[in-house]
Write a protein that holds these residues in place. Structure first.
Motif, PDB file in Angstrom:
ATOM      1  N   MET A   1       0.940  -1.352  -0.197  1.00 24.88           N
ATOM      2  CA  MET A   1       0.072  -0.081  -0.001  1.00 24.88           C
ATOM      3  C   MET A   1       0.914   1.218  -0.108  1.00 24.88           C
ATOM      4  N   GLU A   2       0.361   2.325  -0.679  1.00 29.15           N
ATOM      5  CA  GLU A   2       1.219   3.427  -0.731  1.00 29.15           C
ATOM      6  C   GLU A   2       0.721   4.437   0.212  1.00 29.15           C
ATOM      7  N   ALA A   3       1.792   4.686   1.209  1.00 24.62           N
ATOM      8  CA  ALA A   3       1.482   5.655   2.392  1.00 24.62           C
ATOM      9  C   ALA A   3       1.343   6.895   1.896  1.00 24.62           C
ATOM     10  N   TYR A   4       2.086   7.331   1.066  1.00 26.79           N
ATOM     11  CA  TYR A   4       2.073   8.749   0.709  1.00 26.79           C
ATOM     12  C   TYR A   4       0.991   8.943  -0.544  1.00 26.79           C
ATOM     13  N   GLN A   5       0.171   9.935  -0.358  1.00 24.09           N
ATOM     14  CA  GLN A   5      -0.545  10.250  -1.408  1.00 24.09           C
ATOM     15  C   GLN A   5      -0.701  11.647  -1.445  1.00 24.09           C
ATOM     16  N   THR A   6      -1.075  12.266  -2.449  1.00 26.23           N
ATOM     17  CA  THR A   6      -1.400  13.719  -2.493  1.00 26.23           C
ATOM     18  C   THR A   6      -2.626  14.072  -2.878  1.00 26.23           C
ATOM     19  N   TRP A   7      -3.583  14.610  -2.260  1.00 26.10           N
ATOM     20  CA  TRP A   7      -4.953  14.885  -2.422  1.00 26.10           C
ATOM     21  C   TRP A   7      -4.977  16.357  -2.828  1.00 26.10           C
ATOM     22  N   SER A   8      -5.645  16.692  -3.793  1.00 23.75           N
ATOM     23  CA  SER A   8      -5.845  18.110  -4.305  1.00 23.75           C
ATOM     24  C   SER A   8      -7.537  18.258  -4.805  1.00 23.75           C
ATOM     25  N   PHE A  79     -35.260  30.924 -11.244  1.00 22.79           N
ATOM     26  CA  PHE A  79     -35.393  31.254 -12.538  1.00 22.79           C
ATOM     27  C   PHE A  79     -34.120  31.997 -13.213  1.00 22.79           C
ATOM     28  N   ALA A  80     -33.186  32.120 -12.125  1.00 29.20           N
ATOM     29  CA  ALA A  80     -31.748  32.538 -12.342  1.00 29.20           C
ATOM     30  C   ALA A  80     -31.054  31.527 -13.015  1.00 29.20           C
ATOM     31  N   ASP A  81     -29.953  31.845 -13.769  1.00 30.42           N
ATOM     32  CA  ASP A  81     -28.996  30.933 -14.699  1.00 30.42           C
ATOM     33  C   ASP A  81     -27.669  31.186 -13.497  1.00 30.42           C
ATOM     34  N   HIS A  82     -27.786  29.940 -12.667  1.00 25.31           N
ATOM     35  CA  HIS A  82     -26.407  29.952 -11.963  1.00 25.31           C
ATOM     36  C   HIS A  82     -25.176  29.320 -12.636  1.00 25.31           C
ATOM     37  N   GLN A  83     -23.879  29.721 -12.312  1.00 24.07           N
ATOM     38  CA  GLN A  83     -23.001  29.263 -12.914  1.00 24.07           C
ATOM     39  C   GLN A  83     -22.040  29.036 -11.957  1.00 24.07           C
ATOM     40  N   THR A  84     -20.966  28.176 -12.003  1.00 28.43           N
ATOM     41  CA  THR A  84     -19.915  27.560 -11.126  1.00 28.43           C
ATOM     42  C   THR A  84     -18.617  27.388 -11.838  1.00 28.43           C
ATOM     43  N   MET A  85     -17.557  27.042 -11.052  1.00 27.28           N
ATOM     44  CA  MET A  85     -16.449  26.694 -11.877  1.00 27.28           C
ATOM     45  C   MET A  85     -16.389  25.240 -11.433  1.00 27.28           C
ATOM     46  N   PRO A  86     -16.007  24.530 -12.485  1.00 27.36           N
ATOM     47  CA  PRO A  86     -16.068  22.974 -12.358  1.00 27.36           C
ATOM     48  C   PRO A  86     -14.830  22.517 -11.580  1.00 27.36           C
ATOM     49  N   GLU A  87     -15.040  21.639 -10.780  1.00 26.72           N
ATOM     50  CA  GLU A  87     -13.852  21.148  -9.931  1.00 26.72           C
ATOM     51  C   GLU A  87     -13.401  19.693 -10.430  1.00 26.72           C
ATOM     52  N   LYS A  88     -12.221  19.532 -10.323  1.00 30.50           N
ATOM     53  CA  LYS A  88     -11.631  18.135 -10.341  1.00 30.50           C
ATOM     54  C   LYS A  88     -10.853  17.743  -9.206  1.00 30.50           C
ATOM     55  N   TYR A  89     -11.360  16.401  -8.727  1.00 31.29           N
ATOM     56  CA  TYR A  89     -10.570  16.048  -7.260  1.00 31.29           C
ATOM     57  C   TYR A  89      -9.707  14.970  -7.648  1.00 31.29           C
ATOM     58  N   LEU A  90      -8.573  15.310  -7.218  1.00 29.79           N
ATOM     59  CA  LEU A  90      -7.309  14.540  -7.707  1.00 29.79           C
ATOM     60  C   LEU A  90      -6.655  13.480  -6.592  1.00 29.79           C
ATOM     61  N   VAL A  91      -6.121  12.594  -6.728  1.00 29.95           N
ATOM     62  CA  VAL A  91      -5.365  11.755  -6.109  1.00 29.95           C
ATOM     63  C   VAL A  91      -4.085  11.283  -6.628  1.00 29.95           C
ATOM     64  N   ARG A  92      -3.087  11.513  -6.323  1.00 29.07           N
ATOM     65  CA  ARG A  92      -1.578  11.077  -6.816  1.00 29.07           C
ATOM     66  C   ARG A  92      -0.814  10.219  -5.814  1.00 29.07           C
TER      67      ARG A  92
END
Length: 130
Positions: A1-8, A79-92
């Motif tokens: 198992m990899e103990a080190y992982q980077t989450w972002s 009735f509003a047009d909402h906008q957001t910034m799409p996100e990516k959830y990464l694990v390295r």
């Protein structure tokens, strides 16, 4: 198992996409709202016709001043047009200085959080074993 992982979590500030009320915490979606329309004007008649044809759930009332009040129930699209910034959830695999192993991209925050919890659980199990 990899103990080190980077989450972002990454997002592009220059890219916005249309999204639903619930995702942006829209107060109208959460609590409902009222639209007060003056149907004595052409604009008001058009607005009232649009609302009546919108397939949203509402109660219609008329005021003494001749205005129409549409009271919308919560948990439906406003009735509003909402906008957001799409996100990516990464694990390295690896720590922040060196990436080793595969890159995994989660599209939903809930999946990413579950992955973090599973990984931390495995680390705690390994530590308990000695």
């Amino acid at each position: 198992m990899e103990a080190y992982q980077t989450w972002s979590v990454k997002s592009r500030p220059d890219k916005r996409v249309k999204t639903v009320c619930e995702r942006v915490g829209c107060p109208q979606w959460r609590s409902g709202w009222e639209s007060v329309i003056d149907e004595s004007t052409p604009l008001g008649r058009d607005q009232a016709a649009f609302i009546r044809g919108s397939r949203r759930t509402f109660k219609e009332q008329h005021t003494a001043a001749g205005l129409t009040v549409f009271r919308f129930e919560p948990y439906q699209r406003c009735f509003a047009d909402h906008q957001t910034m799409p996100e990516k959830y990464l694990v390295r695999g690896g720590d922040y200085r060196a990436t080793v192993g595969e890159l995994r991209v989660h599209t939903r925050a809930a999946d990413w959080v579950e992955h973090v919890q599973q990984h931390m659980g495995r680390l705690l199990d390994e530590r308990a074993k000695g």
